[in-house]
Design a protein around this motif. Structure first.
Motif: not given
Length: 526
Positions: A315-319, A322-325, A412-420
């Motif tokens: 679920a975290t990786m799907s989110e 979804a935020q990436l181009k 401790n997978l964080s969506r915002d951290e992974i995006v950055l």
């Protein structure tokens, strides 16, 4: 003499072929025994065995049924129970929070069954009781299947080992390598880089625990199997463990794992790259070609199933995606459960090497398995590592140190951290430049990994085991191997001197105290 020139030309051609292909005159019988149940390991050995056959050798292979492909020219002895073991392993509910001791118990039982199923197989038993069967070389997995070393003694043939996951202290021990094994544990749980004095002491204790695990948890079962299935052999399993003529290590110093190896340890990282890669299908090629923003390839490897991953990871990786181009290609056991965004394509399998080779691929998200990292370096792709167990943590640290990767903690997978982190890896040009430089160093070798492996394998054949390659330490006792005799002399003298000084000091203090009591006629409380 009609046809004379034609016959002469034919004879000349045969002579030239004989000179250029001495392999035909030096064909040997080779027995390969691989109790692997993981598909990634077979990716490494399949092209190696195929090349041995192409060199003219007669290869008999003991392996699993479905995981190991059929190799033309190889006499296959299939062990169906290895496939059953793999099926059970895939259903195993792996706990990423396991301790080293619980993992050791699991690993011990797993490899015990691997050796047991091979040795009990009817086809293998028939081979062992075939008096006419003769082999010049035994090739097998270098670690964890010690009972199978009995094939070497049974057929009186030298041992060549394959270390698919690189080296560690137990591999060093097999060849008498005196490299500092304290930096190479088998399990990385709780292990530190070892920079400070306390960390080094911690790691020494860590490795000592692993040795105790091997001695008292792992080895007893292997010894029982060895005694049961090779009852007539005089050599103990401890003797056989130190008779490896050669071990081919799936690593290379350019990837940050520099070691002082003895001659019979040879680095062959990338040996599996000799196999021709799978081609891209039309749909996948179109997606890769048209990805203007670039592509992320996400795969946790062949041998990591989704039920071993943290429950919220999908679920975290799907989110995140979804935020990436960028276009995302995601290998998953359950594609329908992850394919939620228009920029994501998911399947149960992808041609990984051909994807990584595409110029539009900007990032590889991986579990940091050794084969995957070798491919990332080969094709010069930056890496985001999500290590789960064993060597993956150490692999990740090396890639980070080389400046080609970053890591996120699977607990401790964080969506915002992974995006950055992804944006840093994709848009910071230093990672791409570093991995290009690393790839260039990796490719700059006198021979390919496969040619190196074949040359040294045939060197062992030509020299009947090449005993001259084995370091003298291999024949030493355990006390000598770890320089305990030198340490004992050194610290024995220092310790004896310290005891004498302490004893003399105590006697002087006691004498002075008695003199003071006598003069003052007052007892002194001690």
């Amino acid at each position: 003499m009609l046809g004379g020139p034609g016959i002469a030309g034919l004879l000349l051609t045969i002579l030239l072929l004989g000179l250029l292909c001495p392999k035909l005159a030096n064909a040997e019988n080779i027995l390969a025994v691989f109790s692997y149940t993981f598909g990634s390991s077979y990716l490494l050995i399949t092209p190696y065995l195929r090349n041995l056959v192409q060199r003219g050798h007669h290869v008999t292979l003991i392996s699993a049924v479905t995981i190991m492909p059929t190799i033309e020219g190889v006499h296959h002895i299939r062990v169906p129970k290895l496939d059953m073991l793999m099926e059970a392993l895939l259903e195993y509910d792996y706990d990423v929070h396991n301790t080293k001791w619980t993992e050791a118990q699991f690993v011990s039982e797993y490899f015990y069954n691997c050796s047991k199923f091979v040795l009990e197989d009817p086809g293998v038993q028939q081979l062992l009781h075939n008096a006419s069967a003769q082999y010049s070389l035994i090739i097998l997995e270098a670690a964890h299947n010690d009972a199978l070393f009995g094939f070497s003694q049974h057929f009186n043939a030298p041992l060549v080992g394959i270390a698919a996951y690189g080296s560690s202290w137990n591999i060093d021990f097999l060849v008498g390598n005196s490299a500092p094994s304290v930096y190479e544990p088998m399990s990385a749980l709780g292990y530190s880089p070892g920079h400070s004095l306390m960390e080094k002491w911690h790691n020494l204790i860590f490795i000592t625990e692993e040795r105790l695990v091997e001695r008292f948890i792992y080895l007893p079962g292997q010894i029982d199997l060895y005694k049961k299935h090779f009852p007539g052999l005089t050599a103990s399993i401890h003797d056989l463990r130190r008779r490896f003529s050669l071990i081919l290590i799936n690593q290379h110093f350019s990837m940050g794992r520099v070691r002082s190896n003895v001659p019979n340890i040879v680095e062959v990282a990338g040996m599996h790259l000799d196999e021709a890669p799978h081609t891209l299908d039309a749909e996948l090629k179109k997606i890769l070609d048209e990805a203007e923003q670039g592509v992320i390839y996400f795969s946790m490897g062949l041998q990591v199933v989704d039920n071993w991953l943290p429950p919220d990871m999908r679920a975290t990786m799907s989110e995140v995606f979804a935020q990436l181009k960028l276009q995302v290609i995601w290998k998953s056991d359950h594609p329908a459960m992850v394919n939620q965004s228009s920029n994501v394509i998911s399947r149960t399998w992808f041609p990984q090497r051909e994807i990584l080779n595409h110029p539009n691929v900007k990032l590889f998200i991986t579990h940091a398995g050794l084969l995957s990292l070798i491919e990332a370096v080969h094709y010069a792709v930056p890496v985001l590592c999500i290590p789960l167990f064993y060597d993956q943590f150490q692999n990740t640290k090396r890639m980070e140190k080389l400046g080609v990767a970053r890591t996120v903690d699977y607990t401790n997978l964080s969506r915002d951290e992974i995006v950055l982190v992804i944006e840093d890896l994709v848009y910071n040009a230093s990672y791409k430049q570093n991995v290009r430089d690393l790839s260039q160093r990796f490719h700059d070798q006198p021979m390919s990994a496969m040619k190196t492996a074949i040359w040294w394998t045939e060197y062992i054949l030509r020299h009947k085991g090449a005993d001259h390659m084995r370091i003298a330490e291999q024949e030493m006792s355990l006390m000598q191997y770890y320089n305990v005799d030198v340490v004992s002399v050194l610290f024995g003298r220092i310790g004896l001197s310290a005891i004498i000084v302490i004893f003399l000091g105590w006697k002087l203090v006691s004498l002075a105290t008695r003199n003071l009591e006598y003069r003052l006629n007052v007892p002194i409380v001690r």
